[in-house]
Scaffold this motif. Structure first.
Motif, short mmCIF file in Angstrom:
data_model
loop_
_atom_site.label_atom_id
_atom_site.label_comp_id
_atom_site.label_asym_id
_atom_site.label_seq_id
_atom_site.Cartn_x
_atom_site.Cartn_y
_atom_site.Cartn_z
N GLN A 272 7.05 -1.05 13.35
CA GLN A 272 6.33 -2.39 12.81
C GLN A 272 5.12 -2.16 13.32
O GLN A 272 4.45 -2.91 11.83
CB GLN A 272 7.03 -3.72 13.11
N VAL A 273 4.21 -1.92 14.08
CA VAL A 273 2.98 -1.34 14.44
C VAL A 273 2.06 -1.07 12.99
O VAL A 273 1.61 -1.07 12.49
CB VAL A 273 2.33 -1.72 15.50
N TRP A 274 2.96 0.17 13.45
CA TRP A 274 1.89 1.07 12.25
C TRP A 274 2.39 1.36 11.00
O TRP A 274 1.49 1.76 10.01
CB TRP A 274 3.00 2.64 12.37
N LYS A 275 3.70 0.52 10.56
CA LYS A 275 3.54 0.22 9.28
C LYS A 275 2.96 -0.49 8.95
O LYS A 275 1.79 -0.40 7.34
CB LYS A 275 5.01 -0.50 8.82
N ARG A 276 2.21 -1.78 9.06
CA ARG A 276 1.30 -2.05 8.59
C ARG A 276 -0.16 -1.96 8.81
O ARG A 276 -0.94 -1.71 7.97
CB ARG A 276 0.91 -3.67 9.67
N LYS A 277 -0.34 -0.96 9.69
CA LYS A 277 -1.60 0.00 9.74
C LYS A 277 -1.59 0.22 8.82
O LYS A 277 -2.19 0.91 8.19
CB LYS A 277 -2.26 0.78 11.09
N ILE A 278 -0.06 1.35 7.95
CA ILE A 278 -0.29 2.09 7.14
C ILE A 278 -0.18 1.43 5.35
O ILE A 278 -0.96 1.33 4.87
CB ILE A 278 0.84 2.65 7.28
N LEU A 279 0.20 -0.02 6.18
CA LEU A 279 -0.26 -0.46 4.52
C LEU A 279 -2.10 -0.91 4.51
O LEU A 279 -1.93 -1.20 3.31
CB LEU A 279 1.13 -2.13 4.42
N GLU A 280 -2.76 -1.28 5.65
CA GLU A 280 -4.21 -1.97 5.48
C GLU A 280 -4.19 -0.79 5.11
O GLU A 280 -5.27 -1.20 3.80
CB GLU A 280 -3.87 -2.31 6.67
N LEU A 281 -4.86 0.94 5.42
CA LEU A 281 -5.01 2.10 4.54
C LEU A 281 -4.55 1.66 3.54
O LEU A 281 -6.31 2.48 3.18
CB LEU A 281 -4.59 2.99 5.68
N ARG A 282 -3.58 1.78 2.99
CA ARG A 282 -3.71 2.26 1.60
C ARG A 282 -4.38 1.02 0.57
O ARG A 282 -4.53 1.06 -0.12
CB ARG A 282 -1.69 1.82 1.39
N GLU A 283 -4.22 -0.15 0.84
CA GLU A 283 -4.59 -0.93 1.17
C GLU A 283 -6.36 -0.97 0.22
O GLU A 283 -7.38 -1.72 -0.23
CB GLU A 283 -4.48 -2.28 1.05
N GLU A 284 -6.54 -0.62 1.48
CA GLU A 284 -7.98 -0.17 1.66
C GLU A 284 -8.39 0.72 0.57
O GLU A 284 -9.41 0.54 0.20
CB GLU A 284 -8.53 -0.25 3.44
N CYS A 285 -7.33 1.86 0.82
CA CYS A 285 -7.62 2.73 -0.72
C CYS A 285 -8.16 2.33 -1.75
O CYS A 285 -8.77 3.09 -2.25
CB CYS A 285 -6.63 4.28 0.31
N ASN A 286 -6.59 1.52 -2.43
CA ASN A 286 -7.14 1.45 -3.18
C ASN A 286 -8.39 0.60 -3.55
O ASN A 286 -8.67 0.43 -4.82
CB ASN A 286 -5.60 0.20 -3.53
N SER A 287 -8.42 -0.35 -2.46
CA SER A 287 -9.66 -0.97 -2.73
C SER A 287 -11.14 -0.34 -3.10
O SER A 287 -11.79 -0.14 -4.23
CB SER A 287 -10.23 -2.13 -1.51
N LEU A 288 -11.38 0.53 -2.40
CA LEU A 288 -12.90 2.06 -2.58
C LEU A 288 -11.90 2.95 -3.78
O LEU A 288 -13.63 2.81 -4.35
CB LEU A 288 -12.21 3.05 -1.19
N LYS A 289 -11.15 2.92 -4.07
CA LYS A 289 -11.44 3.48 -5.69
C LYS A 289 -11.51 2.67 -6.50
O LYS A 289 -12.02 3.20 -7.21
CB LYS A 289 -8.83 3.99 -5.97
N ARG A 290 -11.04 1.34 -6.78
CA ARG A 290 -11.19 0.22 -7.35
C ARG A 290 -12.96 0.37 -7.47
O ARG A 290 -13.62 0.32 -8.84
CB ARG A 290 -10.24 -0.65 -7.40
#
Length: 165
Positions: A15-33
């Motif tokens: 659960q901890v790693w899933k949350r961290k991966i989700l946060e990384l994906r959101e941050e990646c999408n934000s940086l792309k935008r």
């Protein structure tokens, strides 16, 4: 790929790693935008600069002409615009003065009408007498207009009668 690595972790850590991966994906999408936004801004600035240069190049048909002619033309335009602005200001001031005069006349005429009505009431004039006076004013106006028209016709006839001779 990261999801597969998460499955290898212990259940309490998943659960901890899933949350961290989700946060990384959101941050990646934000940086792309943000990158796309800045890229669009940079391209828009370059495009505007190219369009401006193209318009300026079209305006100067002969690039050998020195800038003094352009500056003189611009100075003439500025002077003309300034004079036009002053003329418009004068027109506006004249209109405001005329409007103020009309407002003043209206208030004076209202006062005169009240005074005339008061005088009529003191003298014992009734409303019917006042209506007769108003009708007389209208009749007088018709007579004045008819007289003006007849005078114009007489002048017209005299002009053409003596013009032929």
């Amino acid at each position: 790929m990261m999801d597969q690595l998460v499955l290898r972790e212990r259940s309490d850590q998943r659960q901890v790693w899933k949350r961290k991966i989700l946060e990384l994906r959101e941050e990646c999408n934000s940086l792309k935008r943000q990158g796309q936004h800045y890229d669009r801004l940079a391209n828009a600035n370059v495009r505007q600069k190219n369009e401006r240069n193209e318009l300026l190049r079209r305006r100067r048909k002969n690039p050998e002409i020195n800038n003094e002619d352009d500056l003189q033309n611009l100075a003439g335009e500025a002077q003309s615009l300034h004079q036009s602005s002053l003329m418009v200001d004068d027109l506006l001031n004249s209109g405001q003065a005329s409007l103020a005069g009309l407002v003043d006349q209206r208030s004076r005429l209202r006062g005169v009408r009240r005074v005339v009505t008061d005088i009529g009431n003191r003298l014992g004039l009734t409303n019917t007498t006042m209506r007769i006076i108003e009708r007389r004013d209208i009749t007088d106006a018709y007579l004045v207009f008819a007289g003006m028209i007849i005078t114009c016709i007489v002048i017209y006839i005299c002009y053409f009668h003596f013009e032929k001779k």
